[in-house]
Design a protein around this motif. Structure first.
Motif, PDB file in Angstrom:
ATOM      1  N   GLU A 280       0.980  -1.713   0.024  1.00  0.00           N
ATOM      2  CA  GLU A 280       0.077   0.048   0.339  1.00  0.00           C
ATOM      3  C   GLU A 280       0.460   1.586  -0.194  1.00  0.00           C
ATOM      4  O   GLU A 280       0.750   2.163   0.122  1.00  0.00           O
ATOM      5  CB  GLU A 280      -1.158   0.336   0.940  1.00  0.00           C
ATOM      6  CG  GLU A 280       0.083  -0.148   2.622  1.00  0.00           C
ATOM      7  CD  GLU A 280      -1.388   0.457   3.417  1.00  0.00           C
ATOM      8  OE1 GLU A 280      -0.834   0.825   5.158  1.00  0.00           O
ATOM      9  OE2 GLU A 280      -2.078  -0.412   3.496  1.00  0.00           O
ATOM     10  N   ASP A 281       2.252   1.908   0.381  1.00  0.00           N
ATOM     11  CA  ASP A 281       2.959   2.321   0.442  1.00  0.00           C
ATOM     12  C   ASP A 281       3.585   2.699  -1.252  1.00  0.00           C
ATOM     13  O   ASP A 281       4.294   3.608  -1.111  1.00  0.00           O
ATOM     14  CB  ASP A 281       4.150   2.311   1.800  1.00  0.00           C
ATOM     15  CG  ASP A 281       3.413   2.267   3.094  1.00  0.00           C
ATOM     16  OD1 ASP A 281       2.619   3.030   3.162  1.00  0.00           O
ATOM     17  OD2 ASP A 281       4.318   1.870   3.746  1.00  0.00           O
ATOM     18  N   LEU A 282       3.589   1.646  -1.842  1.00  0.00           N
ATOM     19  CA  LEU A 282       3.685   1.985  -3.211  1.00  0.00           C
ATOM     20  C   LEU A 282       3.493   3.076  -3.914  1.00  0.00           C
ATOM     21  O   LEU A 282       2.227   2.884  -3.658  1.00  0.00           O
ATOM     22  CB  LEU A 282       4.349   0.437  -3.673  1.00  0.00           C
ATOM     23  CG  LEU A 282       5.060  -0.284  -3.253  1.00  0.00           C
ATOM     24  CD1 LEU A 282       4.303  -1.506  -4.276  1.00  0.00           C
ATOM     25  CD2 LEU A 282       6.306  -0.108  -3.842  1.00  0.00           C
ATOM     26  N   VAL A 283       4.386   4.164  -4.400  1.00  0.00           N
ATOM     27  CA  VAL A 283       3.951   4.739  -5.423  1.00  0.00           C
ATOM     28  C   VAL A 283       3.866   4.573  -7.286  1.00  0.00           C
ATOM     29  O   VAL A 283       5.282   4.575  -7.401  1.00  0.00           O
ATOM     30  CB  VAL A 283       3.855   6.180  -5.030  1.00  0.00           C
ATOM     31  CG1 VAL A 283       3.485   7.014  -6.133  1.00  0.00           C
ATOM     32  CG2 VAL A 283       3.843   6.780  -3.818  1.00  0.00           C
ATOM     33  N   ASP A 284       3.019   4.495  -7.958  1.00  0.00           N
ATOM     34  CA  ASP A 284       3.046   4.052  -8.857  1.00  0.00           C
ATOM     35  C   ASP A 284       3.658   5.281 -10.123  1.00  0.00           C
ATOM     36  O   ASP A 284       3.882   6.459  -9.845  1.00  0.00           O
ATOM     37  CB  ASP A 284       1.512   4.080  -9.570  1.00  0.00           C
ATOM     38  CG  ASP A 284       1.569   3.699 -11.009  1.00  0.00           C
ATOM     39  OD1 ASP A 284       2.419   2.226 -11.529  1.00  0.00           O
ATOM     40  OD2 ASP A 284       0.913   3.790 -11.921  1.00  0.00           O
ATOM     41  N   GLN A 285       4.811   4.382 -10.602  1.00  0.00           N
ATOM     42  CA  GLN A 285       5.451   5.129 -11.460  1.00  0.00           C
ATOM     43  C   GLN A 285       5.613   5.151 -12.878  1.00  0.00           C
ATOM     44  O   GLN A 285       6.484   5.649 -13.385  1.00  0.00           O
ATOM     45  CB  GLN A 285       6.901   4.762 -11.406  1.00  0.00           C
ATOM     46  CG  GLN A 285       7.537   4.668 -10.002  1.00  0.00           C
ATOM     47  CD  GLN A 285       8.059   6.542  -9.025  1.00  0.00           C
ATOM     48  OE1 GLN A 285       8.567   7.195  -9.682  1.00  0.00           O
ATOM     49  NE2 GLN A 285       6.768   6.773  -8.218  1.00  0.00           N
ATOM     50  N   SER A 286       4.273   4.737 -12.919  1.00  0.00           N
ATOM     51  CA  SER A 286       4.096   4.485 -14.876  1.00  0.00           C
ATOM     52  C   SER A 286       4.132   5.892 -15.209  1.00  0.00           C
ATOM     53  O   SER A 286       3.495   7.312 -14.944  1.00  0.00           O
ATOM     54  CB  SER A 286       2.535   3.948 -14.805  1.00  0.00           C
ATOM     55  OG  SER A 286       2.535   2.758 -14.575  1.00  0.00           O
ATOM     56  N   ARG A 289       9.874   9.573 -14.667  1.00  0.00           N
ATOM     57  CA  ARG A 289      11.116   9.077 -15.409  1.00  0.00           C
ATOM     58  C   ARG A 289      10.985   8.455 -13.325  1.00  0.00           C
ATOM     59  O   ARG A 289      11.121   8.249 -12.616  1.00  0.00           O
ATOM     60  CB  ARG A 289      11.934  10.997 -14.607  1.00  0.00           C
ATOM     61  CG  ARG A 289      11.167  11.223 -15.794  1.00  0.00           C
ATOM     62  CD  ARG A 289      12.460  13.215 -15.473  1.00  0.00           C
ATOM     63  NE  ARG A 289      13.619  12.519 -15.604  1.00  0.00           N
ATOM     64  CZ  ARG A 289      14.830  13.559 -15.670  1.00  0.00           C
ATOM     65  NH1 ARG A 289      14.345  15.019 -15.130  1.00  0.00           N
ATOM     66  NH2 ARG A 289      16.314  13.504 -15.247  1.00  0.00           N
ATOM     67  N   PRO A 290      12.440   7.863 -14.149  1.00  0.00           N
ATOM     68  CA  PRO A 290      12.796   6.962 -13.400  1.00  0.00           C
ATOM     69  C   PRO A 290      13.761   7.696 -11.608  1.00  0.00           C
ATOM     70  O   PRO A 290      14.457   8.659 -12.025  1.00  0.00           O
ATOM     71  CB  PRO A 290      13.990   6.206 -13.615  1.00  0.00           C
ATOM     72  CG  PRO A 290      13.333   5.947 -15.347  1.00  0.00           C
ATOM     73  CD  PRO A 290      13.082   7.666 -15.749  1.00  0.00           C
ATOM     74  N   ARG A 291      13.868   7.163  -9.906  1.00  0.00           N
ATOM     75  CA  ARG A 291      13.583   7.418  -9.828  1.00  0.00           C
ATOM     76  C   ARG A 291      14.874   6.492  -8.936  1.00  0.00           C
ATOM     77  O   ARG A 291      15.379   7.032  -7.673  1.00  0.00           O
ATOM     78  CB  ARG A 291      12.485   7.390  -7.993  1.00  0.00           C
ATOM     79  CG  ARG A 291      11.442   7.745  -8.510  1.00  0.00           C
ATOM     80  CD  ARG A 291      10.941   7.700  -7.440  1.00  0.00           C
ATOM     81  NE  ARG A 291      10.717   8.260  -6.486  1.00  0.00           N
ATOM     82  CZ  ARG A 291      10.222   7.979  -5.153  1.00  0.00           C
ATOM     83  NH1 ARG A 291       8.772   7.589  -5.434  1.00  0.00           N
ATOM     84  NH2 ARG A 291      11.196   8.907  -4.286  1.00  0.00           N
ATOM     85  N   LYS A 301       9.667  -4.484 -10.868  1.00  0.00           N
ATOM     86  CA  LYS A 301       9.330  -5.253 -10.895  1.00  0.00           C
ATOM     87  C   LYS A 301       7.535  -5.026 -11.234  1.00  0.00           C
ATOM     88  O   LYS A 301       6.457  -5.174 -12.141  1.00  0.00           O
ATOM     89  CB  LYS A 301       9.143  -6.971 -10.085  1.00  0.00           C
ATOM     90  CG  LYS A 301       7.809  -7.208 -10.092  1.00  0.00           C
ATOM     91  CD  LYS A 301       8.056  -8.960  -9.416  1.00  0.00           C
ATOM     92  CE  LYS A 301       6.671 -10.059  -9.138  1.00  0.00           C
ATOM     93  NZ  LYS A 301       7.067 -11.192  -7.865  1.00  0.00           N
ATOM     94  N   ARG A 302       7.171  -4.309  -9.782  1.00  0.00           N
ATOM     95  CA  ARG A 302       5.629  -3.564  -9.987  1.00  0.00           C
ATOM     96  C   ARG A 302       5.964  -1.551 -10.574  1.00  0.00           C
ATOM     97  O   ARG A 302       4.679  -1.325 -10.443  1.00  0.00           O
ATOM     98  CB  ARG A 302       4.815  -3.708  -8.659  1.00  0.00           C
ATOM     99  CG  ARG A 302       5.239  -4.731  -8.336  1.00  0.00           C
ATOM    100  CD  ARG A 302       4.572  -4.876  -6.168  1.00  0.00           C
ATOM    101  NE  ARG A 302       4.916  -5.791  -5.831  1.00  0.00           N
ATOM    102  CZ  ARG A 302       5.249  -6.897  -5.777  1.00  0.00           C
ATOM    103  NH1 ARG A 302       6.850  -6.488  -5.915  1.00  0.00           N
ATOM    104  NH2 ARG A 302       5.080  -7.846  -5.035  1.00  0.00           N
ATOM    105  N   ASN A 303       7.029  -1.622 -11.270  1.00  0.00           N
ATOM    106  CA  ASN A 303       6.573  -0.140 -11.301  1.00  0.00           C
ATOM    107  C   ASN A 303       6.071   1.135 -10.314  1.00  0.00           C
ATOM    108  O   ASN A 303       5.276   2.382 -11.406  1.00  0.00           O
ATOM    109  CB  ASN A 303       6.940  -0.041 -13.263  1.00  0.00           C
ATOM    110  CG  ASN A 303       6.829   1.381 -13.882  1.00  0.00           C
ATOM    111  OD1 ASN A 303       7.788   1.434 -13.924  1.00  0.00           O
ATOM    112  ND2 ASN A 303       5.682   1.546 -14.753  1.00  0.00           N
TER     113      ASN A 303
END
Length: 316
Positions: A280-286, A289-291, A301-303
């Motif tokens: 739940e703490d993941l923020v979508d990066q679609s 720019r790569p972080r 894996k989950r971008n």
């Protein structure tokens, strides 16, 4: 916490069955007024722990003290303990009043027995349903009736085995509030077993998390949230799926298997650790720019990325 004789104390208690060891060297104490929640996965030994305290199962080794008295081999009827089993423990052929009264049969005179029944029913809101049979009650009412039996007993130790299981979600929070209120109104201690981490954190003074037959951590809810001792403890809290990544220490940073570097706790070069974070703490990066290079962690894996202050570190 006031320094006084523990109401419940377990010293190096182990329990073995033919299939192996269920509980291994369990030690803890519970002080007057505490609401302890025992948290763990199904089959981890939570119910067996309650049954040992109640005297229904004998430990293979170790000792159990109740109010300073060695109760390890004491018969259940001689223990100041009330157990609310997972499946209510009500008698199907008896009215609710008579089922509650069974908890104090032989312990008080007839007029006091009736008073105890009425007081317990009133505390759980069932005074108008005392003449009904169990099959005439809803699931939530059955759980309240089971708790009323423990209240009527007025035992110093109340043991609740999954008291909120099989209850509709809209009733769970109300019964949680009832359990907390009844605990505050009754002297003694409560030990409550569950596999629901959110439930444990809402109710407990302290939580004992069982992992692989041992107590992995016994702490306040705030401390558990801030610093779970193991990935198993963090997963048991149940916020969402816990994702873990093995990392190792190199010069001034930690590195994952994909070569990603991240700052973290000090450790010798070559040390291994586990990095953890909740889904739940993941923020979508679609579309972003790569972080790489930031202080957080990129889950390729989950971008998605997770901020550094949301990361959990588990060192051996």
């Amino acid at each position: 916490m006031v320094d006084s004789m523990p109401v419940v104390q377990l010293n190096a208690v182990s329990l073995c069955y033919d299939r192996g060891k269920v509980l291994d060297d369990v030690s803890f104490s519970v002080a007057e007024g505490e609401y302890i929640v025992v948290l763990g996965a199904s089959g981890c030994g939570k119910t067996s722990l309650l049954r040992m305290i109640a005297g229904l199962v004998s430990p293979t080794s170790g000792t159990i003290f109740l109010a300073g008295r060695d109760a390890t081999r004491l018969a259940p009827r001689h223990r100041d303990v009330a157990l609310v089993p997972q499946h209510d423990g009500l008698y199907p052929h008896l009215t609710i009043a008579r089922s509650i009264g069974m908890a104090v049969r032989g312990r008080v005179a007839g007029n006091q027995r009736q008073q105890r029944i009425l007081e317990a029913a009133r505390m759980v809101g069932l005074e108008s349903l005392l003449d009904r049979l169990p099959q005439q009650l809803s699931g939530g009412q059955l759980r309240r009736a089971a708790v009323a039996k423990a209240i009527a007993r007025r035992a110093a130790v109340r043991l609740l085995d999954e008291p909120l299981s099989a209850i509709d979600a809209n009733l769970r929070y109300q019964i949680e509030k009832d359990l907390a209120r009844l605990h505050r109104q009754s002297p003694g201690v409560t030990l409550h077993v569950t596999h629901d981490g959110a439930e444990a954190l809402r109710l407990a003074s302290r939580v004992a998390v069982i992992e692989n037959g041992k107590i992995a951590q016994f702490d306040t809810p705030d401390q558990l949230r801030a610093a779970p001792a193991t990935p198993g403890v963090a997963a048991a809290l149940g916020r969402s799926e816990l994702i873990t990544v093995p990392v190792r220490r190199v010069d001034d940073a930690w590195i994952g298997g994909d070569g990603q570097r991240i700052p973290g706790p000090d450790a010798p070069v070559g040390a291994s650790a586990t990095l953890g974070y909740y889904e739940e703490d993941l923020v979508d990066q679609s579309g972003q720019r790569p972080r790489e290079g930031c202080s957080g962690w990129l889950d390729r894996k989950r971008n998605a990325a997770v901020d550094h202050d949301r990361l959990l570190w588990f060192l051996p």
